[in-house]
Motif scaffolding. Structure first.
Motif, PDB file in Angstrom:
ATOM      1  N   ARG A   1     108.874  29.353  29.719  1.00 56.43           N
ATOM      2  CA  ARG A   1     109.559  28.057  29.749  1.00 56.43           C
ATOM      3  C   ARG A   1     110.422  27.881  31.002  1.00 56.43           C
ATOM      4  NH1 ARG A   1     112.897  30.487  25.519  1.00 56.43           N
ATOM      5  NH2 ARG A   1     111.528  29.490  23.986  1.00 56.43           N
TER       6      ARG A   1
ATOM      7  N   GLN B   1     107.274  19.248  30.193  1.00 58.90           N
ATOM      8  CA  GLN B   1     107.868  20.570  30.230  1.00 58.90           C
ATOM      9  C   GLN B   1     108.678  20.759  31.518  1.00 58.90           C
ATOM     10  OE1 GLN B   1     104.801  19.913  29.189  1.00 58.90           O
ATOM     11  NE2 GLN B   1     105.105  20.465  27.042  1.00 58.90           N
TER      12      GLN B   1
ATOM     13  N   GLU C   1     105.260  23.178  23.479  1.00 56.63           N
ATOM     14  CA  GLU C   1     106.227  24.267  23.544  1.00 56.63           C
ATOM     15  C   GLU C   1     106.405  24.875  22.150  1.00 56.63           C
ATOM     16  OE1 GLU C   1     107.207  25.475  26.162  1.00 56.63           O
ATOM     17  OE2 GLU C   1     107.453  23.967  27.729  1.00 56.63           O
TER      18      GLU C   1
END
Length: 614
Positions: free
Chosen positions: A435, A354, A421
């Motif tokens: 995010r 991520q 995600e």
């Protein structure tokens, strides 16, 4: 104008990679490029010393067989002339001493070269393993949801070693190639006509060898495949030992392991069998070449000293040819292992970790799920794990996440921890999208304790301090006290210094849960996640969890997944999930699902601790 191409040299060092000189193995090998010309130079020197010592046979034999040798026009005439000036009674000793001295120097050079090759091979091997470990640790979490654990373990434990053997093989080919250059040059000097026969014969042998190498590549892929199956079976036995014992399936699992092991044996035997057939055949062909040269020399009327020197040089050429043949066959047999290593190191088809750059010091705002959907890899959108999920987590509040098995609770937790995600939708912290936040900084504010969080193979103290290595002994002991772990730790022979074994299996389930809770509390997280933290028979006491949640010890907000009435009773808010959708959310005691649970508890006469907090 000549321009040196480092990429080509890198590709020569790792010729089997599927991605050429830009591949991950080539990147590791690039830092050792300097060693390739060094090894080649040392090989040339060693071979030259050996070649010259063999070449001295011609003048020696000329002097011994022809007393009028000084009239010869041979290329060795200067040496023959110099030897003629030495008294005959010591001439042979001078020659023998010179040849022996050259061989001694050659052995010294070879020893230095071997030590250098061993050092480089060891370094590359360590670098490959370190690169694999780093790659695994930094891959996106979804990678581990879609790939077999056995394959990954086999790559690290087996394929990486075989892939690193390419370094030794390439160096062996480099050394042998240098020897071929020197010996071939000497053969041309001795008699270029005989050398032509040798060149033609070697070419024919190489063509036949290429055919053998193709079959070995196929067999090598069978070895890698069967090794993966064996690793998978061994992991099953190790990770499922409790299940196997409880259901008495030792004999069945042993049979499955034996069958997998037998497939490995057959695959490896296939490689060895083919190799055992190939190398003798190559040796026979090389011997036929030797005899052909001898017969041609006889028919061409070449003098005995030349024939003797040529045959000795040719004999010394055979091991180098054989070495190159073995390297080519060896490279063919481990090609699949190299591909496996490059697959894991390479970026193709793998989720990246991520991203996000925004810092976050605290989680002191509402966490909002807005229209969140997620489907696991390999499934379609119609079977989303969570579908259009919307709810909020209030700061400073303990929220119960309720639902039957498979409702999507674990997926929500994974999304919140940014292990995965969302397929669609966004999670907000205040007005900031999750995010966009640095995932490492975000996870520093979170701690998770529950049934599926393993322990490391270390001491109890090391496990509690796993997320806070800078913690003091007093802080570790205080976290253990709050988690109701102090009493059982004090009863162990070495207290906090007691080793827990692999995954903590030397402890009971409840003891592991208490250590896991202490580890989470030591971080003093802004968001504490309790995932079935009281499910073990001798697990963390419900009184401990209820007190912890009511007093907010060592944490800010909390999410609680539990099926126990008393544990849920300490929560203020609730979110009910069913088939991946939010059915209800709000104050816990206003939720219909929770009221139904209360009725079930009352009917089964459980949850007496609830009255304490009403």
């Amino acid at each position: 104008m000549f321009e040196f191409n480092w990429d080509r040299l890198t590709n020569a060092l790792f010729p089997l990679g599927t991605q050429g000189p830009k591949g991950p193995l080539a990147a590791i090998g690039r830092q050792y490029l300097w060693s390739l010309p060094v090894v080649a130079t040392l090989g040339l020197i060693a071979s030259a010393l050996e070649g010259v010592s063999i070449g001295l046979l011609m003048p020696l034999l000329t002097l011994l067989l022809d007393s009028n040798a000084t009239s010869s026009t041979d290329v060795m005439q200067p040496i023959v002339g110099a030897l003629a000036s030495i008294p005959a009674d010591i001439r042979i000793f001078v020659m023998a001493g010179g040849m022996l001295l050259l061989i001694v120097f050659k052995v010294i050079i070879q020893t230095i070269n071997s030590m250098l090759i061993g050092r480089i091979e060891g370094n590359v091997n360590a670098d490959v393993r370190a690169a694999l470990s780093d790659r695994i640790l930094h891959l996106g979490y979804p990678f581990f949801l879609t790939n077999e654990t056995a394959r990954i373990v086999n790559i690290v434990s087996s394929d990486s070693w075989r892939a690193s053997e390419t370094v030794r093989m390439i160096f062996a080919m480099t050394t042998a190639g240098a020897a071929l250059i020197v010996v071939s040059g000497l053969l041309i000097v001795v008699d270029w006509r005989l050398f032509l026969f040798v060149a033609i014969g070697v070419t024919v042998i190489r063509v036949i060898q290429a055919m053998f190498a193709k079959r070995l590549r196929i067999l090598g892929e069978c070895v890698s495949s069967s090794n993966r199956d064996l690793g998978e079976q061994m992991l099953l036995i190790v990770n499922s030992m409790r299940l196997i014992r409880l259901f008495g399936q030792e004999a069945k699992e042993q049979q499955r392991f034996v069958e997998a092991s037998e497939r490995v044996r057959k695959a490896m035997y296939g490689v060895q069998k083919s190799s055992s057939h190939i190398l003798p055949r190559l040796e026979v062909m090389q011997s036929m070449l030797f005899i052909t040269v001898l017969l041609n020399a006889h028919w061409m009327g070449i003098a005995l000293p030349k024939v003797a020197a040529f045959l000795v040089l040719l004999n010394r050429l055979q091991p180098h040819l054989l070495s190159i043949s073995q390297v080519h066959l060896g490279l063919a047999s481990i090609r699949s292992s190299v591909r496996e290593v490059e697959w894991l190191l390479g970026p193709e088809g793998k989720p990246q970790p991520q991203s996000g750059t925004l810092p976050i010091a605290r989680i002191d705002q509402s966490v909002r799920f807005e229209n969140i959907s997620f489907s696991y890899p390999g499934t379609n959108n119609s079977s989303n794990a969570v579908n259009d999920v919307t709810f909020s987590l209030r700061p400073g509040v303990a929220t119960a996440l309720i639902g039957r098995s498979g409702a999507g609770k674990s997926t929500v937790i994974n999304l919140l921890c940014r292990l995965i995600e969302p397929t669609s939708g966004s999670i907000f912290i205040g007005e900031t999208k999750l995010r966009d936040i640095d995932p490492t900084a975000w996870r520093r504010q979170i701690a998770l304790a529950g049934q599926d969080i393993d322990l490391i193979d270390g001491t109890i103290e090391e496990n509690i301090a796993y997320g806070c290595p800078e913690a003091s002994v007093q802080e570790i002991q205080e976290a253990a006290r709050i988690a109701d772990a102090s009493s059982f730790i004090a009863g162990l022979p070495n207290g906090f210094k007691t080793r827990v074994g692999l995954r903590g299996l030397s402890l009971s389930g409840g003891q592991r849960q208490r250590i896991g809770l202490a580890r989470a509390l030591l971080r003093k997280p802004d968001l504490l996640i309790l995932d079935e933290a009281t499910n073990a028979v001798d697990g963390v006491s419900e009184w401990t969890i209820m007190t912890l949640l009511k007093e907010h010890r060592n944490f800010g907000s909390a999410i609680v997944i539990s099926h126990r009435r008393s544990t849920l009773a300490a929560c203020e808010d609730g979110v009910v999930l069913e088939h991946g959708r939010v059915m209800e959310c709000g104050p816990l005691r206003t939720l219909n699902f929770y009221r139904e649970m209360e009725l079930d508890w009352q009917e089964s006469d459980q949850g007496g601790l609830l009255r304490t907090f009403q």
